[in-house]
Design a protein around this motif. Structure first.
Motif, PDB file in Angstrom:
ATOM      1  N   UNK A   1       0.846  -1.188   0.000  1.00  0.00           N
ATOM      2  CA  UNK A   1       0.000   0.000   0.000  1.00  0.00           C
ATOM      3  C   UNK A   1       0.882   1.240   0.000  1.00  0.00           C
ATOM      4  N   UNK A   2       0.318   2.408  -0.270  1.00  0.00           N
ATOM      5  CA  UNK A   2       1.099   3.640  -0.145  1.00  0.00           C
ATOM      6  C   UNK A   2       1.751   3.717   1.240  1.00  0.00           C
ATOM      7  N   UNK A   3       3.002   4.192   1.260  1.00  0.00           N
ATOM      8  CA  UNK A   3       3.758   4.203   2.505  1.00  0.00           C
ATOM      9  C   UNK A   3       4.716   3.044   2.620  1.00  0.00           C
ATOM     10  N   UNK A   4       4.864   2.284   1.528  1.00  0.00           N
ATOM     11  CA  UNK A   4       5.794   1.157   1.510  1.00  0.00           C
ATOM     12  C   UNK A   4       6.497   1.107   0.156  1.00  0.00           C
ATOM     13  N   UNK A   5       7.505   0.246   0.052  1.00  0.00           N
ATOM     14  CA  UNK A   5       8.124  -0.011  -1.252  1.00  0.00           C
ATOM     15  C   UNK A   5       8.624  -1.445  -1.285  1.00  0.00           C
ATOM     16  N   UNK A   6       8.876  -1.962  -2.484  1.00  0.00           N
ATOM     17  CA  UNK A   6       9.379  -3.319  -2.659  1.00  0.00           C
ATOM     18  C   UNK A   6      10.249  -3.365  -3.904  1.00  0.00           C
ATOM     19  N   UNK A   7      10.962  -4.484  -4.066  1.00  0.00           N
ATOM     20  CA  UNK A   7      11.955  -4.606  -5.141  1.00  0.00           C
ATOM     21  C   UNK A   7      11.635  -5.806  -6.015  1.00  0.00           C
ATOM     22  N   UNK A   8      11.748  -5.595  -7.334  1.00  0.00           N
ATOM     23  CA  UNK A   8      11.563  -6.658  -8.318  1.00  0.00           C
ATOM     24  C   UNK A   8      12.884  -6.901  -9.030  1.00  0.00           C
ATOM     25  N   UNK A   9      13.163  -8.132  -9.373  1.00  0.00           N
ATOM     26  CA  UNK A   9      14.379  -8.436 -10.142  1.00  0.00           C
ATOM     27  C   UNK A   9      13.983  -8.902 -11.539  1.00  0.00           C
ATOM     28  N   UNK A  10      14.795  -8.511 -12.520  1.00  0.00           N
ATOM     29  CA  UNK A  10      14.421  -8.735 -13.917  1.00  0.00           C
ATOM     30  C   UNK A  10      14.593 -10.174 -14.374  1.00  0.00           C
ATOM     31  N   UNK A  11      15.463 -10.935 -13.732  1.00  0.00           N
ATOM     32  CA  UNK A  11      15.819 -12.256 -14.244  1.00  0.00           C
ATOM     33  C   UNK A  11      15.056 -13.399 -13.584  1.00  0.00           C
ATOM     34  N   UNK A  12      13.924 -13.088 -12.965  1.00  0.00           N
ATOM     35  CA  UNK A  12      13.012 -14.124 -12.476  1.00  0.00           C
ATOM     36  C   UNK A  12      11.591 -13.729 -12.870  1.00  0.00           C
TER      37      UNK A  12
END
Length: 318
Positions: free
Chosen positions: A101-112
């Motif tokens: 939700x707004x107020x957070x962040x997360x990370x995505x990786x391109x090779x999966x």
């Protein structure tokens, strides 16, 4: 410079295709599923900060899929850091799911492979950076993916504040300043990730994790030393060589392998920095390599291109 792509002036029948192409250029290839392709609306603004890009996109409901077919061609791994400003975002990768939700962040990786979706109109900030850039600051950066991070406190909040401030100051910056700010933004991200309690305690006790953090920091500070090895690192961190090797078993790498990878990643970042006027040999020696030919072979094995090609590629993109 700032680039803006919008569906506003695009014929309704072509809007979904236009957005699909825009997303592929801004990030990397993805499959898109639109809730209402005939009435889709979206806008994407991008700011380039050297090797880092920052973007803000607003759009109607969408499902994005990163599939194995999208990364069959060799290329460097990249990460996206997503900060929802409006509406909840669902993200799943590697068997983990995040509802951010707004107020957070997360990370995505391109090779999966992954899935990323929002059921309502969304407003998202996205930072794109290479695995090499984050890898010079953090051991095994992929371990930070698929975790939700608080965007409001401590270093995390400072990282988010800087992201929001950059577009306001962007036009007044020189290209060199933009590159510097991009690297500082990655520094802040690394600081935010390192301070997260779940990361400190995942896969090891907090004491062992703290030792690993000190080892990482010591190696980064002394990476120019070509003789850096277990004796120097253990002494600098106040632990025995035996305990050092025991700690490193948690990383599935030897110290030598990890130091080599850090040297290569740091050199890659240097070569891609348009403000760095040093020769390839000077960069190699500054990163702890004593033989330029050996450096070039190791660099090509790691990245699939020569150091010269990495530098030419950077200048060509500029």
């Amino acid at each position: 410079m700032k680039t803006t792509i919008t569906t506003k002036d695009i014929d309704i029948a072509g809007r979904s295709r236009h957005w699909h192409e825009a997303i592929g250029r801004a990030y990397f290839p993805l499959d898109l599923t639109f809730r209402s392709p005939e009435a889709f609306d979206g806008e994407l603004s991008m700011w380039q900060l050297g090797e880092v890009s920052l973007s803000r996109l607003t759009s109607d409901a969408l499902l994005y899929r990163r599939l194995p077919k999208h990364f069959q061609q060799p290329g460097p791994e990249e990460f996206l850091v997503t900060l929802p400003a409006k509406s909840e975002v669902r993200f799943s990768q590697g068997g983990k799911e995040v509802r951010a939700a707004p107020g957070s962040f997360f990370i995505e990786r391109s090779h999966e492979p992954y899935e990323f979706s929002h059921a309502e109109h969304a407003d998202l900030w996205v930072m794109k950076l290479s695995s090499a850039m984050l890898g010079t600051r953090l051991r095994a950066p992929g371990r930070f993916c698929s975790l939700e991070f608080d965007a409001t406190n401590g270093a995390n909040g400072l990282f988010v504040d800087m992201i929001h401030l950059i577009p306001q100051r962007y036009d007044a910056m020189t290209e060199e300043t933009r590159s510097t700010v991009g690297r500082q933004l990655v520094d802040l991200l690394a600081l935010a990730l390192q301070s997260d309690e779940r990361v400190l305690t995942s896969g090891a006790s907090s004491v062992r994790a703290a030792h690993l953090g000190r080892i990482e920091a010591f190696v980064r500070r002394h990476i120019a030393n070509p003789d850096l090895g277990p004796d120097e690192v253990a002494a600098g961190c106040g632990i025995s060589v035996r305990y050092l090797h025991e700690l490193l078993r948690d990383t599935n790498q030897t110290l030598g392998q990890w130091i080599r990878d850090q040297r290569l990643a740091a050199a890659y970042e240097d070569l891609r920095n348009s403000a760095d006027g040093r020769s390839i040999g000077e960069i190699a020696y500054a990163r702890g390599f004593t033989d330029q030919a050996q450096f070039s072979r190791a660099f090509r094995n790691r990245y699939g291109i020569t150091p010269t090609e990495a530098r030419i590629g950077q200048r060509g993109e500029g």
